[in-house]
Design a protein around this motif. Structure first.
Motif, mmCIF file in Angstrom:
data_model
loop_
_atom_site.group_PDB
_atom_site.id
_atom_site.type_symbol
_atom_site.label_atom_id
_atom_site.label_comp_id
_atom_site.label_asym_id
_atom_site.label_seq_id
_atom_site.Cartn_x
_atom_site.Cartn_y
_atom_site.Cartn_z
ATOM 1 N N MET A 92 0.836 -1.190 0.000
ATOM 2 C CA MET A 92 0.000 0.000 0.000
ATOM 3 C C MET A 92 0.878 1.249 0.000
ATOM 4 N N ILE A 93 0.711 2.092 -0.997
ATOM 5 C CA ILE A 93 1.511 3.306 -1.092
ATOM 6 C C ILE A 93 0.878 4.395 -0.227
ATOM 7 N N PRO A 94 1.644 4.989 0.691
ATOM 8 C CA PRO A 94 1.081 6.035 1.545
ATOM 9 C C PRO A 94 0.880 7.331 0.759
ATOM 10 N N LYS A 95 -0.035 8.141 1.211
ATOM 11 C CA LYS A 95 -0.250 9.445 0.587
ATOM 12 C C LYS A 95 0.943 10.361 0.837
ATOM 13 N N VAL A 96 1.504 10.275 2.039
ATOM 14 C CA VAL A 96 2.594 11.171 2.435
ATOM 15 C C VAL A 96 3.761 10.366 2.994
ATOM 16 N N SER A 97 4.963 10.754 2.594
ATOM 17 C CA SER A 97 6.188 10.269 3.236
ATOM 18 C C SER A 97 6.749 11.431 4.051
ATOM 19 N N VAL A 98 6.844 11.246 5.351
ATOM 20 C CA VAL A 98 7.409 12.276 6.223
ATOM 21 C C VAL A 98 8.902 12.022 6.347
ATOM 22 N N PHE B 215 0.324 8.093 6.264
ATOM 23 C CA PHE B 215 1.716 8.465 5.973
ATOM 24 C C PHE B 215 2.679 7.391 6.468
ATOM 25 N N GLU B 216 3.870 7.402 5.865
ATOM 26 C CA GLU B 216 5.017 6.673 6.395
ATOM 27 C C GLU B 216 5.960 7.716 6.980
ATOM 28 N N PRO C 180 3.817 1.343 13.533
ATOM 29 C CA PRO C 180 4.187 0.687 12.268
ATOM 30 C C PRO C 180 4.472 1.656 11.119
ATOM 31 N N ARG C 181 4.094 2.917 11.279
ATOM 32 C CA ARG C 181 4.354 3.904 10.219
ATOM 33 C C ARG C 181 5.809 4.366 10.214
ATOM 34 N N ILE C 182 6.539 4.087 11.305
ATOM 35 C CA ILE C 182 7.919 4.557 11.418
ATOM 36 C C ILE C 182 8.868 3.622 10.674
ATOM 37 N N ILE C 183 9.701 4.214 9.816
ATOM 38 C CA ILE C 183 10.801 3.496 9.159
ATOM 39 C C ILE C 183 12.083 4.180 9.630
ATOM 40 N N LEU C 184 12.823 3.501 10.502
ATOM 41 C CA LEU C 184 14.018 4.080 11.111
ATOM 42 C C LEU C 184 15.272 3.562 10.418
ATOM 43 N N VAL C 185 16.085 4.490 9.944
ATOM 44 C CA VAL C 185 17.340 4.152 9.260
ATOM 45 C C VAL C 185 18.489 4.797 10.035
ATOM 46 N N ARG C 186 19.492 4.015 10.352
ATOM 47 C CA ARG C 186 20.686 4.560 11.020
ATOM 48 C C ARG C 186 21.866 4.469 10.069
ATOM 49 N N LYS C 187 22.471 5.592 9.775
ATOM 50 C CA LYS C 187 23.638 5.614 8.892
ATOM 51 C C LYS C 187 24.833 4.965 9.601
ATOM 52 N N THR C 188 25.717 4.371 8.824
ATOM 53 C CA THR C 188 26.880 3.688 9.403
ATOM 54 C C THR C 188 27.965 4.671 9.815
ATOM 55 N N ALA D 79 11.534 7.429 -0.090
ATOM 56 C CA ALA D 79 10.138 7.872 0.025
ATOM 57 C C ALA D 79 9.249 7.298 -1.076
ATOM 58 N N LYS D 80 8.098 6.769 -0.669
ATOM 59 C CA LYS D 80 7.143 6.181 -1.612
ATOM 60 C C LYS D 80 5.880 7.014 -1.781
ATOM 61 N N GLY D 81 5.666 7.984 -0.922
ATOM 62 C CA GLY D 81 4.413 8.721 -0.902
ATOM 63 C C GLY D 81 4.178 9.616 -2.109
ATOM 64 N N THR D 82 2.918 9.965 -2.317
ATOM 65 C CA THR D 82 2.575 10.949 -3.351
ATOM 66 C C THR D 82 3.225 12.281 -3.023
ATOM 67 N N TYR D 83 3.239 12.613 -1.741
ATOM 68 C CA TYR D 83 3.854 13.845 -1.273
ATOM 69 C C TYR D 83 4.953 13.522 -0.274
ATOM 70 N N ILE D 84 5.952 14.400 -0.210
ATOM 71 C CA ILE D 84 7.035 14.273 0.764
ATOM 72 C C ILE D 84 6.957 15.476 1.692
#
Length: 201
Positions: A1-7, A33-34, A56-64, A80-85
């Motif tokens: 499912m593609i979210p409307k907004v990617s935060v 949103f994601e 579940p909307r949180i996608i956490l990325v930690r840079k190395t 980002a996958k959302g229609t809007y960012i």
């Protein structure tokens, strides 16, 4: 499912403010949103706090490795996958109706590729008076501050079509540099409503 907004929220050592900032996003009236959070190797407990969240909307990325704010922004744009960012910073506060009002405006104005809002400065209770119409923003960019970076919502299709990314060499004016390119590719707008509380350091 593609979210409307990617935060998109890059963070680095903002433990003192991160809870209030994150909660202001998770408690938005608009919920489709994601939430992309890019941690730049924080050392003050910011990452550990974010790891403890279970939404579940949180996608956490930690840079190395710590490579800076602009690199984090561009990583988020790629994910980002959302229609809007929608942009957000780890020390500011989005008011509950922010996303709902920006999405409604963007949906109703398909020629607008970026929509910002007015801001209130935390601690001094000053409210911005940013230009709202495209031509006024375009002229005002010659002088400088016309769009508050953490308030913006951008059209993802326009970003992809024009291969728009932040330029790390322009930091800390990476946002201004991006606006000066976007202003020739579509319309820019600011809502005449205060929808974000902005923290000055």
């Amino acid at each position: 499912m593609i979210p409307k907004v990617s935060v998109l929220m890059p963070v680095y050592n903002c433990r003192a403010f991160i809870e209030e900032s994150v909660n202001s996003i998770l408690n938005q009236n608009f919920t489709d949103f994601e939430f992309l959070i890019i941690d730049d190797c924080s050392t003050d407990g910011t990452f550990e706090y974010l790891q403890s969240l279970s939404d579940p909307r949180i996608i956490l990325v930690r840079k190395t490795t710590n490579k800076g704010y602009t690199i984090s922004l561009n990583m988020g744009l790629m994910i980002a996958k959302g229609t809007y960012i929608a942009r957000m910073d780890g020390d500011d506060i989005s008011l509950p109706e922010r996303f709902a009002k920006q999405v409604a405006f963007m949906d109703a104005n398909p020629d607008v590729i970026l929509c910002g809002t007015q801001i209130q400065f935390i601690g001094i209770n000053k409210i911005s008076n940013l230009p709202t119409a495209h031509e006024e923003i375009k002229v005002n960019l010659i002088k400088g501050f016309s769009i508050a970076h953490p308030t913006v919502m951008m059209r993802n299709a326009a970003m992809e079509k024009n291969e728009l990314r932040y330029n790390p060499e322009m930091e800390p004016a990476e946002d201004y540099d991006l606006w000066t390119r976007m202003v020739f590719l579509g319309k820019l707008a600011n809502l005449n409503e205060t929808l974000l509380l902005y923290r000055l350091h």
